[in-house]
Design an enzyme around this catalytic site. Sequence first.
Site, PDB file in Angstrom:
ATOM      1  N   GLU A 101       0.834  -1.214   0.000  1.00  0.00           N
ATOM      2  CA  GLU A 101       0.000   0.000   0.000  1.00  0.00           C
ATOM      3  C   GLU A 101       0.861   1.254   0.000  1.00  0.00           C
ATOM      4  OE1 GLU A 101      -2.900   1.071  -0.414  1.00  0.00           O
ATOM      5  OE2 GLU A 101      -4.434   0.048   0.746  1.00  0.00           O
ATOM      6  N   ASP A 161      -4.642   5.076   6.065  1.00  0.00           N
ATOM      7  CA  ASP A 161      -5.177   6.254   6.763  1.00  0.00           C
ATOM      8  C   ASP A 161      -6.126   5.732   7.857  1.00  0.00           C
ATOM      9  OD1 ASP A 161      -6.050   8.805   7.342  1.00  0.00           O
ATOM     10  OD2 ASP A 161      -7.088   9.139   5.469  1.00  0.00           O
TER      11      ASP A 161
HETATM   12  P1  IMP Z   1      -8.332   4.625   4.321  1.00  0.00           P
HETATM   13  O1  IMP Z   1      -9.414   3.664   3.945  1.00  0.00           O
HETATM   14  O2  IMP Z   1      -8.862   5.787   5.128  1.00  0.00           O
HETATM   15  O3  IMP Z   1      -7.154   3.978   5.008  1.00  0.00           O
HETATM   16  O4  IMP Z   1      -7.882   5.327   2.972  1.00  0.00           O
HETATM   17  C1  IMP Z   1      -6.885   4.829   2.208  1.00  0.00           C
HETATM   18  C2  IMP Z   1      -6.811   5.515   0.867  1.00  0.00           C
HETATM   19  O5  IMP Z   1      -7.147   6.906   0.926  1.00  0.00           O
HETATM   20  C3  IMP Z   1      -5.376   5.450   0.358  1.00  0.00           C
HETATM   21  O6  IMP Z   1      -5.117   4.245  -0.311  1.00  0.00           O
HETATM   22  C4  IMP Z   1      -5.306   6.685  -0.521  1.00  0.00           C
HETATM   23  O7  IMP Z   1      -5.781   6.367  -1.804  1.00  0.00           O
HETATM   24  C5  IMP Z   1      -6.264   7.677   0.126  1.00  0.00           C
HETATM   25  N1  IMP Z   1      -5.519   8.626   0.985  1.00  0.00           N
HETATM   26  C6  IMP Z   1      -5.507   8.672   2.334  1.00  0.00           C
HETATM   27  N2  IMP Z   1      -4.728   9.674   2.783  1.00  0.00           N
HETATM   28  C7  IMP Z   1      -4.221  10.278   1.679  1.00  0.00           C
HETATM   29  C8  IMP Z   1      -3.314  11.389   1.484  1.00  0.00           C
HETATM   30  O8  IMP Z   1      -2.810  12.024   2.431  1.00  0.00           O
HETATM   31  N3  IMP Z   1      -3.023  11.704   0.194  1.00  0.00           N
HETATM   32  C9  IMP Z   1      -3.550  11.040  -0.878  1.00  0.00           C
HETATM   33  N4  IMP Z   1      -4.398   9.995  -0.741  1.00  0.00           N
HETATM   34  C10 IMP Z   1      -4.725   9.617   0.528  1.00  0.00           C
END
Ligand code: IMP
Length: 185
Positions: A102, A106
């Site tokens: 990955e 986040d």
């Molecule tokens: P999660 O489900 O909240 O963990 O989101 C994961 C996805 O959100 C990542 O694979 C990224 O595509 C996007 N994402 C989360 N934070 C960022 C960031 O700071 N910049 C760009 N994309 C992000």
Amino acid sequence: MASPKAPESLVERVLVTEEQITARVAELGASIAHDHQGRDVRLITILRGGLIFLADLCRAIDLPLQVDFMAVSSYVGGRPGVVRVTKDLDDSIEGASVIVVEDIVDTGLTLNYILRMLKERQPATLEVCTLLDKDVRRIVDLPITYRGFSIPDRFVVGYGLDVNGLYRNLPFVATVRDEALAGAG
Ligand code: IMP
């Protein structure tokens, strides 16, 4: 070869330099090779953000291995963390040592969903290698075995991560100015 540059209006500050990424990717690759001798290694990346990390990481792992890709999209207006698979893996992962590669974790909701789905396919092992970890934002606990850098709760761009589809090709990871994010979806 000239490196891509970012406009000053975009970058707030460089958080992880190209040199730091190169050094850390080499360390992660060496650890993965050490831990997976003699195994059927599959690196699985979720398109599109993980593409650049995968390309560098797989060349830092001195083992025979295979790569495969998955693409997902969030259900529009749906429940957070429920995703739709828009491109599935090409190969079976039954009995394989799977490492999901990955760009960033986040909240962890997306990855949690994908891991539960992959687990049903009965890999021998299922691990996560992420370049960036925004651990303060984590909602679900995830088994992250390999981690490049822990970063603060800021939106970042570069090395695979985009703003409105752009700047994935920056060789570093930078925080983005609030003004540049306004209107970005
Ligand atoms: P999660 O489900 O909240 O963990 O989101 C994961 C996805 O959100 C990542 O694979 C990224 O595509 C996007 N994402 C989360 N934070 C960022 C960031 O700071 N910049 C760009 N994309 C992000």
